[in-house]
Write a protein that holds these residues in place. Structure first.
Motif, PDB file in Angstrom:
ATOM      1  N   PRO A  77       0.836  -1.205   0.000  1.00 27.88           N
ATOM      2  CA  PRO A  77       0.000   0.000   0.000  1.00 27.88           C
ATOM      3  C   PRO A  77       0.874   1.258   0.000  1.00 27.88           C
ATOM      4  N   SER A  78       0.322   2.313  -0.584  1.00 32.89           N
ATOM      5  CA  SER A  78       1.072   3.562  -0.655  1.00 32.89           C
ATOM      6  C   SER A  78       1.060   4.266   0.701  1.00 32.89           C
ATOM      7  N   LYS A  79       1.887   5.260   0.830  1.00 29.41           N
ATOM      8  CA  LYS A  79       1.958   6.050   2.060  1.00 29.41           C
ATOM      9  C   LYS A  79       0.630   6.769   2.312  1.00 29.41           C
ATOM     10  N   VAL A  82      -1.889   4.328   3.801  1.00 26.74           N
ATOM     11  CA  VAL A  82      -1.587   4.028   5.207  1.00 26.74           C
ATOM     12  C   VAL A  82      -2.024   5.189   6.090  1.00 26.74           C
ATOM     13  N   VAL A  85      -5.907   5.283   6.344  1.00 28.66           N
ATOM     14  CA  VAL A  85      -6.423   4.255   7.267  1.00 28.66           C
ATOM     15  C   VAL A  85      -6.144   4.656   8.704  1.00 28.66           C
ATOM     16  N   PHE A  86      -4.956   5.154   8.969  1.00 32.25           N
ATOM     17  CA  PHE A  86      -4.619   5.607  10.318  1.00 32.25           C
ATOM     18  C   PHE A  86      -5.563   6.728  10.759  1.00 32.25           C
TER      19      PHE A  86
END
Length: 113
Positions: A77-79, A82, A85-86
Motif C-alpha cells: 500500500p502507498s503512504k 496508510v 487508514v490511520f
C-alpha cells in the motif's frame, strides 16, 4: 626536434647523454627484465578479465534481485493509503471515546456504580 616524455630533446647531445643514464633494469628503461615484466602484466590482465567477468555475473544477479524487489514493493500500500487508514481508525476511536456514555445508553448497558 623530437622530445621524449620528460621534455628533453633527443637531438641534442645533452639529451642523448641523459637518456644513456636511464637505468636498464626498471622504470622506463626496459632492458633485460622487460620480458618478464610484460609476462607478469599479461598474467595480471588475465586475472583482471576473470574478475570483470565475475563482476558482470554479480551485477546481473543484483539487477534481477532489484527487479524482483520492485515487483514486490509495487504491491504494497502507498503512504497515502496508510495515513488515510490511520486517520479513519483514529477518528473512529476518538468518536467512541467521546460518545461512550451515549453509546452505552443506546445499547442499554448500565454504567457501573
Amino acid at each position: 626536434m623530437v622530445e621524449n616524455r620528460r621534455g628533453i630533446s633527443a637531438s641534442s647531445g645533452k639529451a642523448a647523454h641523459r637518456l644513456d643514464n636511464v637505468p636498464q633494469n626498471g622504470g622506463s628503461g626496459g632492458g633485460t627484465t622487460m620480458e618478464p615484466r610484460v609476462a607478469k602484466l599479461e598474467a595480471d590482465m588475465d586475472y583482471v578479465k576473470r574478475d570483470v567477468g565475475e563482476l558482470r555475473v554479480d551485477m546481473r544477479e543484483i539487477r534481477d534481485r532489484v527487479i524482483k524487489i520492485e515487483a514486490d514493493v509495487s504491491h504494497l500500500p502507498s503512504k497515502a493509503f496508510v495515513f488515510a487508514v490511520f486517520g479513519v481508525v483514529t477518528a473512529f476511536l476518538s468518536a467512541v471515546t467521546l460518545f461512550q456514555t451515549q453509546i452505552q445508553r443506546l445499547l442499554g448497558l448500565t454504567i457501573g456504580s
